[in-house]
Design a protein around this motif. Structure first.
Motif, PDB file in Angstrom:
ATOM      1  N   PHE A  79       0.831  -1.204   0.000  1.00  0.00           N
ATOM      2  CA  PHE A  79       0.000   0.000   0.000  1.00  0.00           C
ATOM      3  C   PHE A  79       0.869   1.259   0.000  1.00  0.00           C
ATOM      4  O   PHE A  79       0.571   2.226  -0.673  1.00  0.00           O
ATOM      5  N   ARG A  80       1.950   1.218   0.756  1.00  0.00           N
ATOM      6  CA  ARG A  80       2.832   2.394   0.847  1.00  0.00           C
ATOM      7  C   ARG A  80       3.523   2.649  -0.495  1.00  0.00           C
ATOM      8  O   ARG A  80       3.606   3.779  -0.953  1.00  0.00           O
ATOM      9  N   LYS A  81       3.994   1.576  -1.126  1.00  0.00           N
ATOM     10  CA  LYS A  81       4.674   1.713  -2.422  1.00  0.00           C
ATOM     11  C   LYS A  81       3.707   2.173  -3.517  1.00  0.00           C
ATOM     12  O   LYS A  81       4.020   3.082  -4.278  1.00  0.00           O
ATOM     13  N   LEU A  82       2.558   1.516  -3.605  1.00  0.00           N
ATOM     14  CA  LEU A  82       1.622   1.775  -4.702  1.00  0.00           C
ATOM     15  C   LEU A  82       0.801   3.048  -4.521  1.00  0.00           C
ATOM     16  O   LEU A  82       0.466   3.714  -5.492  1.00  0.00           O
ATOM     17  N   ARG A  83       0.463   3.375  -3.297  1.00  0.00           N
ATOM     18  CA  ARG A  83      -0.459   4.495  -3.045  1.00  0.00           C
ATOM     19  C   ARG A  83       0.216   5.702  -2.401  1.00  0.00           C
ATOM     20  O   ARG A  83      -0.432   6.698  -2.144  1.00  0.00           O
ATOM     21  N   LYS A  84       1.510   5.558  -2.087  1.00  0.00           N
ATOM     22  CA  LYS A  84       2.280   6.651  -1.487  1.00  0.00           C
ATOM     23  C   LYS A  84       1.615   7.219  -0.221  1.00  0.00           C
ATOM     24  O   LYS A  84       1.530   8.422  -0.027  1.00  0.00           O
ATOM     25  N   LEU A  85       1.139   6.318   0.618  1.00  0.00           N
ATOM     26  CA  LEU A  85       0.520   6.706   1.883  1.00  0.00           C
ATOM     27  C   LEU A  85       1.575   6.954   2.949  1.00  0.00           C
ATOM     28  O   LEU A  85       2.677   6.398   2.886  1.00  0.00           O
ATOM     29  N   LYS A  86       1.234   7.763   3.935  1.00  0.00           N
ATOM     30  CA  LYS A  86       2.095   7.892   5.108  1.00  0.00           C
ATOM     31  C   LYS A  86       2.111   6.531   5.789  1.00  0.00           C
ATOM     32  O   LYS A  86       1.132   5.783   5.733  1.00  0.00           O
ATOM     33  N   LEU A  87       3.217   6.217   6.436  1.00  0.00           N
ATOM     34  CA  LEU A  87       3.361   4.893   7.050  1.00  0.00           C
ATOM     35  C   LEU A  87       2.222   4.552   8.016  1.00  0.00           C
ATOM     36  O   LEU A  87       1.651   3.458   7.921  1.00  0.00           O
ATOM     37  N   PRO A  88       1.847   5.439   8.949  1.00  0.00           N
ATOM     38  CA  PRO A  88       0.731   5.079   9.847  1.00  0.00           C
ATOM     39  C   PRO A  88      -0.560   4.785   9.075  1.00  0.00           C
ATOM     40  O   PRO A  88      -1.278   3.835   9.411  1.00  0.00           O
ATOM     41  N   ASP A  89      -0.850   5.579   8.041  1.00  0.00           N
ATOM     42  CA  ASP A  89      -2.054   5.336   7.240  1.00  0.00           C
ATOM     43  C   ASP A  89      -1.963   4.003   6.498  1.00  0.00           C
ATOM     44  O   ASP A  89      -2.956   3.278   6.392  1.00  0.00           O
ATOM     45  N   ALA A  90      -0.787   3.684   6.002  1.00  0.00           N
ATOM     46  CA  ALA A  90      -0.600   2.411   5.299  1.00  0.00           C
ATOM     47  C   ALA A  90      -0.821   1.230   6.244  1.00  0.00           C
ATOM     48  O   ALA A  90      -1.409   0.217   5.847  1.00  0.00           O
ATOM     49  N   ILE A  91      -0.386   1.363   7.480  1.00  0.00           N
ATOM     50  CA  ILE A  91      -0.584   0.286   8.470  1.00  0.00           C
ATOM     51  C   ILE A  91      -2.065   0.147   8.807  1.00  0.00           C
ATOM     52  O   ILE A  91      -2.592  -0.966   8.892  1.00  0.00           O
ATOM     53  N   VAL A  92      -2.755   1.274   8.992  1.00  0.00           N
ATOM     54  CA  VAL A  92      -4.200   1.226   9.276  1.00  0.00           C
ATOM     55  C   VAL A  92      -4.935   0.588   8.099  1.00  0.00           C
ATOM     56  O   VAL A  92      -5.781  -0.303   8.282  1.00  0.00           O
ATOM     57  N   ALA A  93      -4.615   1.013   6.882  1.00  0.00           N
ATOM     58  CA  ALA A  93      -5.259   0.454   5.692  1.00  0.00           C
ATOM     59  C   ALA A  93      -4.990  -1.044   5.578  1.00  0.00           C
ATOM     60  O   ALA A  93      -5.901  -1.830   5.308  1.00  0.00           O
ATOM     61  N   ALA A  94      -3.754  -1.438   5.782  1.00  0.00           N
ATOM     62  CA  ALA A  94      -3.385  -2.854   5.690  1.00  0.00           C
ATOM     63  C   ALA A  94      -4.097  -3.678   6.763  1.00  0.00           C
ATOM     64  O   ALA A  94      -4.546  -4.799   6.498  1.00  0.00           O
ATOM     65  N   SER A  95      -4.222  -3.117   7.943  1.00  0.00           N
ATOM     66  CA  SER A  95      -4.905  -3.825   9.044  1.00  0.00           C
ATOM     67  C   SER A  95      -6.388  -4.006   8.733  1.00  0.00           C
ATOM     68  O   SER A  95      -6.965  -5.067   8.985  1.00  0.00           O
ATOM     69  N   SER A  96      -7.010  -2.965   8.161  1.00  0.00           N
ATOM     70  CA  SER A  96      -8.415  -3.056   7.767  1.00  0.00           C
ATOM     71  C   SER A  96      -8.594  -4.093   6.662  1.00  0.00           C
ATOM     72  O   SER A  96      -9.496  -4.931   6.714  1.00  0.00           O
ATOM     73  N   PHE A  97      -7.719  -4.039   5.661  1.00  0.00           N
ATOM     74  CA  PHE A  97      -7.763  -4.987   4.552  1.00  0.00           C
ATOM     75  C   PHE A  97      -7.590  -6.418   5.064  1.00  0.00           C
ATOM     76  O   PHE A  97      -8.353  -7.319   4.695  1.00  0.00           O
ATOM     77  N   TYR A  98      -6.604  -6.624   5.929  1.00  0.00           N
ATOM     78  CA  TYR A  98      -6.323  -7.937   6.510  1.00  0.00           C
ATOM     79  C   TYR A  98      -7.530  -8.463   7.297  1.00  0.00           C
ATOM     80  O   TYR A  98      -7.842  -9.651   7.251  1.00  0.00           O
ATOM     81  N   SER A  99      -8.213  -7.551   7.981  1.00  0.00           N
ATOM     82  CA  SER A  99      -9.371  -7.914   8.815  1.00  0.00           C
ATOM     83  C   SER A  99     -10.635  -8.148   7.995  1.00  0.00           C
ATOM     84  O   SER A  99     -11.644  -8.610   8.533  1.00  0.00           O
TER      85      SER A  99
END
Length: 124
Positions: A79-99
């Motif tokens: 998510f961070r590489k493809l969407r250029k998100l801030k690291l905390p936002d990328a972790i939140v997004a990844a956690s939501s996606f994973y869940s």
């Protein structure tokens, strides 16, 4: 937002803590799931009174907190590489996606992640 579980971003819990009635109604009866990032962001606010810290800790205790695991790390990197998100936002997004849960947020940056079921809250 179908279902009883909902992944919420830090800003949503801040609105809740500040007494936002619309957020209170939206979240009523829902099992809230948050990233460990949200827990850290809420508790790391400078100059919290003991009462505020206690209230935040009570709210976090009522949430299911998702810690970072190897799968979330891999998704975060993508998510961070493809969407250029801030690291905390990328972790939140990844956690939501994973869940596999919809993400309720006021941050429009999440809207560019097509893989996520994102609900943007507009406080007006």
């Amino acid at each position: 937002m179908i279902g009883n579980k909902l992944f919420v971003d830090t800003n949503i819990l801040i609105y809740l803590l500040n007494g936002d009635q619309e957020i209170t109604q939206i979240l009523e009866g829902k099992q809230l799931v948050i990233s460990v990032i949200t827990e850290l962001e809420l508790l790391a606010v400078p100059n919290l009174s003991k009462q505020e810290q206690s209230l935040i800790e009570q709210l976090i205790d009522e949430c299911q907190v998702i810690n970072i695991n190897s799968s979330i790390k891999k998704i975060t990197i993508e998510f961070r590489k493809l969407r250029k998100l801030k690291l905390p936002d990328a972790i939140v997004a990844a956690s939501s996606f994973y869940s596999k849960l919809p993400l309720l947020t006021a941050d429009k940056a999440f809207d560019k992640i097509e893989e996520l079921d994102v609900v943007i809250y507009s406080a007006e």
